[in-house]
Design an enzyme around this catalytic site. Structure first.
Site, PDB file in Angstrom:
ATOM      1  N   CYS A  48       0.861  -1.183   0.000  1.00  0.00           N
ATOM      2  CA  CYS A  48       0.000   0.000   0.000  1.00  0.00           C
ATOM      3  C   CYS A  48       0.894   1.229   0.000  1.00  0.00           C
ATOM      4  CB  CYS A  48      -0.889   0.006   1.245  1.00  0.00           C
ATOM      5  SG  CYS A  48      -2.128   1.326   1.221  1.00  0.00           S
TER       6      CYS A  48
ATOM      7  N   CYS B 236      -0.086   4.718   6.222  1.00  0.00           N
ATOM      8  CA  CYS B 236      -0.770   4.940   7.498  1.00  0.00           C
ATOM      9  C   CYS B 236       0.148   4.415   8.603  1.00  0.00           C
ATOM     10  CB  CYS B 236      -2.125   4.229   7.531  1.00  0.00           C
ATOM     11  SG  CYS B 236      -3.268   4.907   6.313  1.00  0.00           S
TER      12      CYS B 236
ATOM     13  N   CYS C 202      -0.366   0.842  10.435  1.00  0.00           N
ATOM     14  CA  CYS C 202      -0.716  -0.327   9.623  1.00  0.00           C
ATOM     15  C   CYS C 202       0.542  -0.993   9.085  1.00  0.00           C
ATOM     16  CB  CYS C 202      -1.622   0.114   8.472  1.00  0.00           C
ATOM     17  SG  CYS C 202      -2.062  -1.239   7.368  1.00  0.00           S
TER      18      CYS C 202
ATOM     19  N   HIS D 189     -10.717   6.985  12.306  1.00  0.00           N
ATOM     20  CA  HIS D 189      -9.677   6.903  13.352  1.00  0.00           C
ATOM     21  C   HIS D 189      -9.514   8.129  14.231  1.00  0.00           C
ATOM     22  CE1 HIS D 189      -8.883   3.204  11.398  1.00  0.00           C
ATOM     23  NE2 HIS D 189      -8.289   3.739  10.357  1.00  0.00           N
TER      24      HIS D 189
ATOM     25  N   CYS E 294      -6.759  -7.168  11.291  1.00  0.00           N
ATOM     26  CA  CYS E 294      -6.651  -5.911  10.528  1.00  0.00           C
ATOM     27  C   CYS E 294      -5.259  -5.331  10.653  1.00  0.00           C
ATOM     28  CB  CYS E 294      -7.575  -4.845  11.109  1.00  0.00           C
ATOM     29  SG  CYS E 294      -9.279  -5.201  10.994  1.00  0.00           S
TER      30      CYS E 294
HETATM   31  N1  SAH Z   1      -6.917   0.984   2.689  1.00  0.00           N
HETATM   32  C1  SAH Z   1      -8.222   0.661   3.144  1.00  0.00           C
HETATM   33  C2  SAH Z   1      -8.449  -0.823   3.473  1.00  0.00           C
HETATM   34  C3  SAH Z   1      -7.377  -1.566   4.233  1.00  0.00           C
HETATM   35  S1  SAH Z   1      -7.231  -1.531   5.976  1.00  0.00           S
HETATM   36  C4  SAH Z   1      -8.589   1.517   4.338  1.00  0.00           C
HETATM   37  O1  SAH Z   1      -7.721   2.241   4.835  1.00  0.00           O
HETATM   38  O2  SAH Z   1      -9.731   1.501   4.766  1.00  0.00           O
HETATM   39  C5  SAH Z   1      -8.666  -2.152   6.728  1.00  0.00           C
HETATM   40  C6  SAH Z   1      -8.906  -1.520   8.115  1.00  0.00           C
HETATM   41  O3  SAH Z   1      -7.953  -1.970   9.111  1.00  0.00           O
HETATM   42  C7  SAH Z   1      -8.771  -0.006   8.068  1.00  0.00           C
HETATM   43  O4  SAH Z   1      -9.785   0.605   8.788  1.00  0.00           O
HETATM   44  C8  SAH Z   1      -7.439   0.210   8.737  1.00  0.00           C
HETATM   45  O5  SAH Z   1      -7.328   1.510   9.196  1.00  0.00           O
HETATM   46  C9  SAH Z   1      -7.448  -0.848   9.819  1.00  0.00           C
HETATM   47  N2  SAH Z   1      -6.120  -1.157  10.356  1.00  0.00           N
HETATM   48  C10 SAH Z   1      -4.930  -1.054   9.737  1.00  0.00           C
HETATM   49  N3  SAH Z   1      -3.929  -1.403  10.562  1.00  0.00           N
HETATM   50  C11 SAH Z   1      -4.482  -1.760  11.740  1.00  0.00           C
HETATM   51  C12 SAH Z   1      -3.954  -2.243  12.972  1.00  0.00           C
HETATM   52  N4  SAH Z   1      -2.651  -2.439  13.151  1.00  0.00           N
HETATM   53  N5  SAH Z   1      -4.825  -2.505  13.968  1.00  0.00           N
HETATM   54  C13 SAH Z   1      -6.160  -2.343  13.771  1.00  0.00           C
HETATM   55  N6  SAH Z   1      -6.711  -1.888  12.641  1.00  0.00           N
HETATM   56  C14 SAH Z   1      -5.878  -1.598  11.623  1.00  0.00           C
END
Ligand code: SAH
Length: 396
Positions: free
Chosen positions: A143, A147, A150, A252, A370
């Site tokens: 990606c 973020c 993530c 978030h 996630c």
């Molecule tokens: N790019 C898209 C879809 C992928 S992430 C988006 O941002 O929505 C799917 C979800 O998991 C998103 O809400 C993301 O913010 C969340 N996410 C990512 N990393 C995470 C983590 N370490 N713990 C909990 N949620 C997380």
């Protein structure tokens, strides 16, 4: 601020975000130079048959074979006629990605590593619950959005997936799970919440979702196919006018400075404008609503004051709130909020009138939660190396 990234966030965003959402959708496979019929949705497949001088209804026959009978051998599609089958075989193929590894969690969650031509791979996750089964599908290898919380972002970005690589994940999962054996649907919902930002791969994602929705494909209802975005406003607007699916937005935080730290894309598309896009999305069609995802991170976005602000932000919008306890991964500076904080946060937003659920973490023993999906990314952005270097510097 994002401590793990030595490059100031301001310098990270612009290059690709200035450009329109793109797709690398390449119906012609480079090795065989045959057209992969899985790269077309129904409209595309009709146009393809017309372009080779055949009747467009052939598209329906092929789709039924592939999705209803799980038949990928063109030679076995008996209602096409021998001459047409021979002609098709010389110019086209039905090529699926490959399952490289399957892991099953003690709680029933299944995670597949799915490999593509050229060495890249993504992860796809199946999460069974008593009354539903959700398949979490990836849209990109890695990606590009960075973020900070993530782990997919920490790996960098290699490329967009093609339509066949996206719908192929669903096809393979359905086959492996015995999707419709005895008439029972193992997969009831599909969420584009795996690796990648789906709206930055718009055309391929929409074609694949169209096959998920189409009765000649998997036949899922509009509310059972969800696209999740980090908040790419032009993409949300385009989606609104293109296909009927459910929308999830990774929010978030109700505060721009906190959200920018977590989702750098917020600098370009701040909260007020994002909310307007969400209002436009729901007003387009009766009964549409938006799901907001909110990952709770200790001391960052879990204060009661944040919960009150969130209520103010969302209370007039037909929406649901999905609270996700942060899932840690190696190298992250963040921690999950305490159980008390999570409960308190949920109580405040619910008292404020929002519908809020706390997502249970599933598949922990196989890193299927996630933000934990990693796959195999031929990293072109090198953020992962920057993080490693930064981590090394911090070690005394
Ligand atoms: N790019 C898209 C879809 C992928 S992430 C988006 O941002 O929505 C799917 C979800 O998991 C998103 O809400 C993301 O913010 C969340 N996410 C990512 N990393 C995470 C983590 N370490 N713990 C909990 N949620 C997380």
């Amino acid at each position: 601020m994002v401590l793990t990234d030595p490059i100031p966030p301001k310098q990270r965003l612009p290059t690709f975000l200035e450009s329109k959402p793109t797709t690398t959708q390449a119906p012609v496979s480079s090795v065989t130079s045959r057209v992969n019929l899985l790269d077309f949705d129904e409209a595309g497949l009709r146009a393809f048959f017309e372009s080779i001088g055949e009747k467009s209804f052939r598209a329906q026959q092929v789709l039924k074979w592939v999705f209803h009978h799980a038949e990928t051998d063109i030679g076995a599609m008996t209602d096409l006629g021998i001459a047409l089958r021979e002609k098709l075989k010389s110019i086209a193929e039905i090529k699926l990605p490959e399952i490289l590894r399957e892991q099953r969690s003690s709680d029933g969650t299944v995670k597949w590593l799915i490999g593509f031509q050229g060495g890249n791979a993504v992860e796809t996750v199946y999460i069974p619950e008593p009354k539903r089964g959700t398949l979490c599908v990836s849209s990109q290898v890695g990606c590009a959005l960075n973020c900070s919380f993530c782990s997919t972002g920490a790996q960098g970005f290699a490329r967009n997936l093609t339509c066949s690589e996206i719908i192929g994940q669903v096809w393979l999962a359905a086959q492996t799970l015995g999707h419709e054996r005895h008439g029972e649907r193992r997969i009831t919902n599909i969420v584009m919440m795996g690796m990648g930002e789906p709206l930055l791969n718009f055309d391929a994602v929409v074609s694949a979702m169209s096959l998920m929705r189409n009765d000649l494909g998997f036949g899922f209802g509009a509310k059972r196919v969800t696209l999740s975005t980090a908040g790419l406003i032009p993409g949300i607007n385009r989606l609104r006018d293109t296909i009927d699916v459910a929308l999830a937005v990774s929010l978030h935080s109700p505060l721009d400075d906190v959200r920018t730290e977590l989702v750098p894309l917020n600098r370009k598309y701040p909260i007020a404008e994002l909310m307007q896009a969400c209002r436009d999305y729901v007003s387009e069609k009766h009964k549409r609503s938006v799901t907001f995802e909110y990952t709770l991170i200790d001391g960052v976005n879990d204060h009661p004051e944040h919960a009150h602000k969130l209520v103010k932000l969302l209370r007039r919008l037909p929406s649901k709130l999905n609270l996700i306890p942060f899932n840690p991964f190696p190298g992250t500076k963040y921690r999950c909020s305490s159980q008390e904080r999570i409960t308190e946060f949920q109580e405040i937003v619910m008292r404020g009138g929002l519908i809020a659920t706390v997502r249970k973490t599933r598949g922990e023993d196989i890193d299927a939660a996630c933000g934990q999906l990693v796959g195999k990314v031929e990293d072109r952005t090198k953020r992962s190396e920057r993080i490693k270097m930064q981590m090394a510097k911090k070690t005394p």
